[in-house]
Motif scaffolding. Structure first.
Motif: not given
Ligand code: TYD
Length: 208
Positions: A56, A42, A97-98, A76, A14, A107, A102, A18-19
Motif C-alpha cells: 500500500l 491486506p 474486512d476484505r 492471504r 472505496e 487485481q 478484493s 465498510k469499516s
Molecule cells: P484499506 O486501507 O484496508 O482500505 P479499505 O478501507 O478500502 O478496505 O486498503 C486496502 C486497499 O487494498 C484497498 O484499496 C483495496 C486494496 N486491495 C486489493 O487491491 N486487493 C486485495 O486483495 C485486497 C485485500 C485489498
C-alpha cells in the motif's frame, strides 16, 4: 467437539462505509451470543501486516500486476494459517474486512490479469477455506462521489483513477452473479443501522 465457526467476509469498493459496518455487524452477531474475531486484509497476521506495508505504500510502479497479485495471495495464505483457521477451529466466527474477492475485483477485474488467473493463484493458498458468505456493500450511485471525498488520504491502490474503481465495482457484481450462494450484493445506501440489518438478514441461514 466444538463446531467450526463460520467465515464471513465483507467487501466493497472505496467509500461504501465498510469499516463502520464490520464493527456494527460484529456487534449484532455478539448480541446473539456468537464469539466474533474481526480481522482485515491486506494484513490480519504479523507477516501479512508486513506485506500490507509493501503493497500500500510507495509509487504506482513499485510492483507489476503479477507481483502485486502474488503478494496479496501470499499475505492471504499467512492470514489464513495464523489467524483465520485457528479461530474457526476454536469455534469462533471470523469477520474479515476484505478477502479473496478484493483480489478478484481489483487485481483481476480492474487490473489486467483477469478474474480466473487471480482465482487460481489464490486457490493454492486458500484450499477449502473459502468464506461461508461474502457480503459486498455496494452503492447504486454515488461510488464516485464517495471516492472523491476519500481521495485525500488514499493509498497506492485507493488512489488509482476513477475508471479503475468503476471496473472494481463491476467485477464485484460479476462475481456475485457467478457465485450467488456465497456472494451477496448488499445495498449500502440509507442509515447505517438499516445497512447492518440487511447484512444480518443475508446471514440468516447461517445463524445458530
Ligand atoms: P484499506 O486501507 O484496508 O482500505 P479499505 O478501507 O478500502 O478496505 O486498503 C486496502 C486497499 O487494498 C484497498 O484499496 C483495496 C486494496 N486491495 C486489493 O487491491 N486487493 C486485495 O486483495 C485486497 C485485500 C485489498
Amino acid at each position: 467437539m466444538t463446531a467450526r465457526g463460520k467465515f464471513i467476509s465483507l467487501e466493497g469498493g472505496e467509500g461504501v462505509g465498510k469499516s463502520t459496518q464490520v464493527k456494527a455487524l460484529a456487534g449484532a452477531l455478539r448480541q446473539r451470543g456468537i464469539e466474533v474475531v474481526i480481522t482485515r486484509e491486506p494484513g490480519g497476521s504479523d507477516g501479512a501486516e508486513r506485506i500490507r506495508e509493501l503493497l500500500l505504500t510507495g509509487s504506482e510502479d513499485r510492483w507489476g500486476p503479477q507481483a502485486e497479485a502474488l503478494l496479496f495471495a501470499a499475505a492471504r495464505a499467512d492470514h489464513l494459517d495464523k489467524t483465520i483457521r485457528p479461530a474457526l477451529d476454536a469455534g469462533h466466527w471470523v469477520l474479515a474486512d476484505r478477502f479473496i474477492d478484493s483480489s478478484l475485483a481489483y487485481q483481476g477485474g480492474a487490473g489486467e490479469l483477469g478474474i480466473e488467473a487471480v482465482r487460481s493463484i489464490n486457490a493454492f493458498g486458500i484450499g477449502d477455506d473459502f468464506p461461508d458468505r461474502t457480503l459486498v456493500l455496494a452503492l447504486a450511485e454515488g461510488g464516485a462521489r464517495a471516492r472523491a471525498r476519500d481521495n485525500e488520504d488514499s493509498d497506492r491502490i485507493g488512489g488509482r483513477p476513477e475508471g479503475y474503481h468503476q471496473k472494481v465495482d463491476l467485477a464485484f457484481r460479476l462475481i456475485a452473479a457467478e457465485e450467488p450462494g456465497r456472494v451477496r450484493i448488499i445495498d449500502a445506501s440509507g442509515l447505517p443501522d438499516e445497512v447492518t440489518q440487511r447484512l444480518v438478514d443475508a446471514l440468516e441461514d447461517l445463524l445458530p
